[in-house]
Design a protein around this motif. Structure first.
Motif, PDB file in Angstrom:
ATOM      1  N   CYS A 145      24.927 -45.209  -0.375  1.00  0.00           N
ATOM      2  CA  CYS A 145      23.808 -45.901  -1.038  1.00  0.00           C
ATOM      3  C   CYS A 145      22.629 -46.084  -0.077  1.00  0.00           C
ATOM      4  O   CYS A 145      21.464 -46.028  -0.493  1.00  0.00           O
ATOM      5  CB  CYS A 145      24.272 -47.249  -1.598  1.00  0.00           C
ATOM      6  SG  CYS A 145      25.391 -47.055  -3.000  1.00  0.00           S
ATOM      7  N   GLY A 146      22.940 -46.291   1.192  1.00  0.00           N
ATOM      8  CA  GLY A 146      21.884 -46.380   2.200  1.00  0.00           C
ATOM      9  C   GLY A 146      21.105 -45.077   2.272  1.00  0.00           C
ATOM     10  O   GLY A 146      19.859 -45.064   2.328  1.00  0.00           O
ATOM     11  N   GLU A 147      21.835 -43.967   2.209  1.00  0.00           N
ATOM     12  CA  GLU A 147      21.189 -42.643   2.230  1.00  0.00           C
ATOM     13  C   GLU A 147      20.357 -42.432   0.961  1.00  0.00           C
ATOM     14  O   GLU A 147      19.268 -41.845   1.002  1.00  0.00           O
ATOM     15  CB  GLU A 147      22.254 -41.550   2.369  1.00  0.00           C
ATOM     16  CG  GLU A 147      22.892 -41.520   3.766  1.00  0.00           C
ATOM     17  CD  GLU A 147      24.204 -40.723   3.825  1.00  0.00           C
ATOM     18  OE1 GLU A 147      24.793 -40.661   4.921  1.00  0.00           O
ATOM     19  OE2 GLU A 147      24.646 -40.197   2.781  1.00  0.00           O
ATOM     20  N   ALA A 148      20.886 -42.961  -0.155  1.00  0.00           N
ATOM     21  CA  ALA A 148      20.147 -42.840  -1.418  1.00  0.00           C
ATOM     22  C   ALA A 148      18.820 -43.608  -1.335  1.00  0.00           C
ATOM     23  O   ALA A 148      17.789 -43.150  -1.854  1.00  0.00           O
ATOM     24  CB  ALA A 148      20.993 -43.354  -2.578  1.00  0.00           C
ATOM     25  N   ALA A 149      18.863 -44.759  -0.676  1.00  0.00           N
ATOM     26  CA  ALA A 149      17.637 -45.573  -0.549  1.00  0.00           C
ATOM     27  C   ALA A 149      16.583 -44.830   0.265  1.00  0.00           C
ATOM     28  O   ALA A 149      15.387 -44.855  -0.068  1.00  0.00           O
ATOM     29  CB  ALA A 149      17.979 -46.917   0.097  1.00  0.00           C
ATOM     30  N   VAL A 150      17.026 -44.147   1.331  1.00  0.00           N
ATOM     31  CA  VAL A 150      16.097 -43.378   2.167  1.00  0.00           C
ATOM     32  C   VAL A 150      15.479 -42.244   1.352  1.00  0.00           C
ATOM     33  O   VAL A 150      14.260 -42.031   1.361  1.00  0.00           O
ATOM     34  CB  VAL A 150      16.826 -42.830   3.421  1.00  0.00           C
ATOM     35  CG1 VAL A 150      15.911 -41.861   4.190  1.00  0.00           C
ATOM     36  CG2 VAL A 150      17.278 -43.977   4.317  1.00  0.00           C
ATOM     37  N   ALA A 151      16.348 -41.549   0.596  1.00  0.00           N
ATOM     38  CA  ALA A 151      15.858 -40.427  -0.219  1.00  0.00           C
ATOM     39  C   ALA A 151      14.890 -40.912  -1.293  1.00  0.00           C
ATOM     40  O   ALA A 151      13.877 -40.265  -1.575  1.00  0.00           O
ATOM     41  CB  ALA A 151      17.051 -39.704  -0.865  1.00  0.00           C
ATOM     42  N   ALA A 152      15.209 -42.064  -1.893  1.00  0.00           N
ATOM     43  CA  ALA A 152      14.358 -42.592  -2.970  1.00  0.00           C
ATOM     44  C   ALA A 152      12.984 -42.990  -2.447  1.00  0.00           C
ATOM     45  O   ALA A 152      11.974 -42.855  -3.145  1.00  0.00           O
ATOM     46  CB  ALA A 152      15.038 -43.788  -3.628  1.00  0.00           C
ATOM     47  N   ARG A 153      12.986 -43.495  -1.211  1.00  0.00           N
ATOM     48  CA  ARG A 153      11.719 -43.928  -0.621  1.00  0.00           C
ATOM     49  C   ARG A 153      10.745 -42.756  -0.549  1.00  0.00           C
ATOM     50  O   ARG A 153       9.554 -42.903  -0.791  1.00  0.00           O
ATOM     51  CB  ARG A 153      11.969 -44.514   0.775  1.00  0.00           C
ATOM     52  CG  ARG A 153      10.813 -45.373   1.289  1.00  0.00           C
ATOM     53  CD  ARG A 153      11.129 -45.978   2.656  1.00  0.00           C
ATOM     54  NE  ARG A 153      12.363 -46.752   2.644  1.00  0.00           N
ATOM     55  CZ  ARG A 153      13.254 -46.777   3.642  1.00  0.00           C
ATOM     56  NH1 ARG A 153      13.052 -46.062   4.735  1.00  0.00           N
ATOM     57  NH2 ARG A 153      14.341 -47.506   3.557  1.00  0.00           N
ATOM     58  N   GLU A 154      11.307 -41.567  -0.261  1.00  0.00           N
ATOM     59  CA  GLU A 154      10.455 -40.369  -0.202  1.00  0.00           C
ATOM     60  C   GLU A 154       9.858 -40.054  -1.565  1.00  0.00           C
ATOM     61  O   GLU A 154       8.824 -39.404  -1.670  1.00  0.00           O
ATOM     62  CB  GLU A 154      11.278 -39.176   0.313  1.00  0.00           C
ATOM     63  CG  GLU A 154      11.609 -39.325   1.799  1.00  0.00           C
ATOM     64  CD  GLU A 154      12.752 -38.415   2.246  1.00  0.00           C
ATOM     65  OE1 GLU A 154      13.148 -37.526   1.472  1.00  0.00           O
ATOM     66  OE2 GLU A 154      13.251 -38.622   3.377  1.00  0.00           O
TER      67      GLU A 154
END
Lengths: 327, 393
Positions: A219-228
């Protein structure tokens, strides 16, 4: 600060627990000389002896049942169940005895027993080695159920579990055992939040994503991807599944208006269902969309060549996040 | 010829026995007996018992009172004061003999039928009635009398007793004056995984625990041959510790055998399995109807082996007790019965809000909220009642 794997962080935390209380014991299959199949108890028998780090016979009900007896005599056993799917022979002792004995005694006995369970999939294992049975325990009054997501929490939460006077079912994300992170071994418990408190992993404003155990990293990785993509996800590691830290959950959802719950376990009757019901009840007028769940389908855990399709991953999480904007 | 030798002589010449015969002909096997059904003292080379007349009279008192408690509880159930009762009728000697063999520091882990052991440990029988009345799930402090809570799931407590014994080992509390534990269970429980796992743990750890199996021949409706092809005490050998079969209706033999096994355990010689060969004279519980599955002839045969009658005969024949003593005991038992009956009838239901108590050592916010919600819900009825009262309805 020290860089530790999650397995090593647990090992250091267990070492502290053994050092701090002579009544603390570790017991399980292969926890002694071998140091556990995931090496979580590596070296502890050598340093604390066979009476305190106990290689038990190969029977899970026996491990938990004798732990109950030891607890009644004043000991504080920490039991290792070798894999998630092997906890079921001990299910009766956990649910009918460990969870209920204090209630049965009208409060005259305490059962400070920790049951460590490596859980979750993603390691290409055979059947019974990839399961997520946490909801079964969270459904049982009389137990505290927690899951650590990373090395820092693993180090402090296992010590807090060892200090608890209530039974604790302690889930460890087995596919994250070798993840490394900075652990504050000097600050230790003094600077750690309580075990039953959720933790905001990444602050955000658009949608709340709740998770625990192995899904914290995903989910942390998803948050980074979503920020982009211009979306701000607030990721919360629940840490405690029973009780739930609803205060932290509600505060976040009232802010974001959207909520997605992510776990590896089967969605039907899972922790996500409980969270969704509570969020709907308490945050109804703040919600912009229904609470969505991302988790396993209602099938047994499939053969490992299919598990990447079965387990929630970054894309499925982002897909659910997108769907909360479609209402 | 001792009883033991007689048994061997018979078994040497007897044709191959069926499973049923093996179980039913216990008196022809190695049955340890120190007081015959006729009330005559027998000797056993392995179990010499020096016991005074006063001590035997004290055991007689226990037996009579325990039977009276059981009798009273059955009546209370029939009158609607208890939800259910599990009768110990016929098993008084097994429970009193073993219960009186324990020292204060020993810890007993009972099933739900050990009312006689509870009596020996000093637990107020009213506490037992509270459980079967539905007022509590137990509710006594196990540490107060070193008598653990009743365990209803069959066999689970065998592991608790073994774990507790492993704690005794770690405490360094063993030795001649040390502690040991005793796990009670029945013949049906010997099929449970937990009992077999307890045997393994006790064996490989050499834990100071005695397994006391009251073989009352029936697991509700299932006779022993549904559980085992071999006499139960033989099971112990496969686990690597001794097993003995004692006349479970002989309070002196149960006392001697349990005392010796507990002593061996506390002195570091490991576990023993005691099979107390007895009979469940009553129903499994007050909800059961044994006429559906067993013959009255069997019951009649066991009546001749009554655990209390033989002690009475021994005391009378040896002129160790007179009628006055026997009458006094009966009067005392009646008084106990009267007291617990009154206490049971006067026992209030617990306040409903107490269902939220003692789930965990510290109440969670969620449970506190549910407790408050429940209290408010109850209060809403109180308002309604007040309104109805005001309207004169």
């Amino acid at each position: 600060m020290t860089t530790l794997t999650l397995s090593r962080a647990l090992n250091e935390g267990l070492r502290k627990a053994l050092e701090n209380n002579p009544k603390t014991l570790i017991m399980g299959e292969d926890v002694g000389k071998l140091g556990g199949v995931f090496r979580v108890t590596d070296g502890l028998q050598k340093d604390f002896g066979e009476a305190r780090v106990v290689d038990t016979p190969l029977a899970e009900s026996g491990i938990v049942g004798t732990a109950v007896g030891l607890a009644l005599r004043g000991y504080r056993p920490i039991c290792e169940i070798q894999f998630d799917g092997f906890v079921f022979p001990a299910f009766d002792q956990i649910v009918s005895q460990l969870a209920k004995m204090r209630y049965r005694s009208l409060g005259s006995v305490r059962l400070p027993v920790v049951i460590r369970i490596p859980f979750g999939g993603g390691i290409g294992a055979v059947e019974h080695h990839s399961e997520s049975p946490e909801a079964l325990f969270a459904h049982t009054p009389g137990l505290r159920v927690v899951a650590c997501g990373g090395p820092a929490d693993a180090y402090t939460m296992i010590q807090q579990a060892a200090l608890s006077d209530d039974p604790v079912i302690f889930f460890e994300p087995k596919r994250r055992y070798w993840d490394k992170a900075e652990v504050d071994t000097d600050g230790g418990l003094a600077v750690a939040p309580p075990m039953d408190q959720a933790r905001i992993v990444a602050a955000g404003t658009d949608v709340t994503v709740l998770c625990y155990g192995p899904m914290v990293r995903t989910c942390g990785e998803a948050a980074v991807a979503a920020r982009e993509e211009g979306r701000s996800i607030e990721v919360i590691d629940l840490r405690s599944l029973a009780p739930l830290d609803t205060g932290t959950i509600f505060e976040s959802v009232r802010k974001t208006g959207r909520c997605v719950v992510v776990h590896e376990a089967v969605v039907t009757g899972g922790i996500g269902a409980e969270v969704a019901a509570r969020v709907t009840q308490e945050c109804f007028y703040s919600l912009e969309a229904p609470v969505l769940r991302v988790g396993a389908y209602s099938t047994p855990y499939p053969p490992s060549r299919m598990e990447e399709y079965y387990l929630p991953d970054l894309d499925r999480i982002l897909d659910a996040v997108d769907r909360t904007f479609g209402y | 010829m001792t009883v033991k030798d007689a048994g061997r002589a018979v078994s040497r010449t007897a044709p191959r026995a069926t499973a049923r015969d093996t179980h039913r002909q216990a008196d022809s096997a190695e049955l340890i007996q120190l007081l015959t059904p006729e009330g005559e003292r027998a000797e056993h080379p392995d179990y010499p018992l020096e016991i005074s007349a006063d001590e035997i009279k004290a055991l007689y008192r226990d037996l009579v009172i325990v039977r009276r408690i059981d009798f009273e509880a059955i009546a209370l159930q029939r009158q609607g004061e208890l939800g259910i009762w599990a009768s110990l009728l016929g098993q008084e000697a097994a429970q009193v003999g073993s219960g009186r063999a324990l020292r204060p520091g020993d810890m007993a882990f009972p099933t739900y039928r050990e009312h006689g052991v509870a009596w020996c440990r000093g637990v107020d029988p009213v506490k037992l009635l509270a459980l079967f009345r539905g007022v509590s799930h137990g509710g006594w402090d196990p540490a107060e009398h070193n008598f653990h809570l009743y365990t209803i799931v069959i066999g689970s407590q065998a592991l608790h007793a073994t774990g507790y014994a492993m704690g005794i080992q770690r405490d360094g509390a063993m030795g001649e004056d040390g502690d040991a534990t005793i796990a009670y269970f029945g013949d049906g429980a010997t099929s449970q995984g937990d009992v077999n796992e307890a045997f393994i743990w006790a064996s490989v750890n050499n834990a100071p625990v005695v397994f006391f199996c009251q073989n009352n021949q029936w697991a509700i409706s299932e006779p022993l041959e549904r559980q085992s092809r071999v006499p139960l005490y033989h099971r112990a050998h496969g686990f690597g510790f001794p097993g003995v079969r004692v006349d479970g209706n002989d309070v002196l033999a149960c006392l001697a055998v349990t005392r010796k096994a507990m002593q061996a355990a506390r002195e570091g010689q490991g576990p023993t399995l005691i099979e107390a060969f007895t009979y469940r004279m009553g129903a499994h519980t007050t909800t059961d109807d044994p006429t559906r599955y067993r013959l009255s002839a069997e019951l009649e045969a066991w009546k001749l082996k009554d655990p209390i009658e033989r002690v009475k005969q021994y005391l009378i024949r040896g002129e160790l007790a007179d009628m006055r003593f026997l009458d006094d005991i009966d009067a005392e038992a009646a008084a106990v019965g009267k007291r617990i009956r009154a206490a049971c009838q006067a026992m209030p239901d617990p306040p409903p809000g107490s269902m939220f108590d003692d789930v965990l050592t510290a109440e969670t916010a969620q449970l506190a909220a549910e407790r408050a919600e429940f209290a408010a819900y109850l209060d809403s009825f109180a308002d309604e009642q007040r309104e109805l009262a005001r309207e004169g309805r």
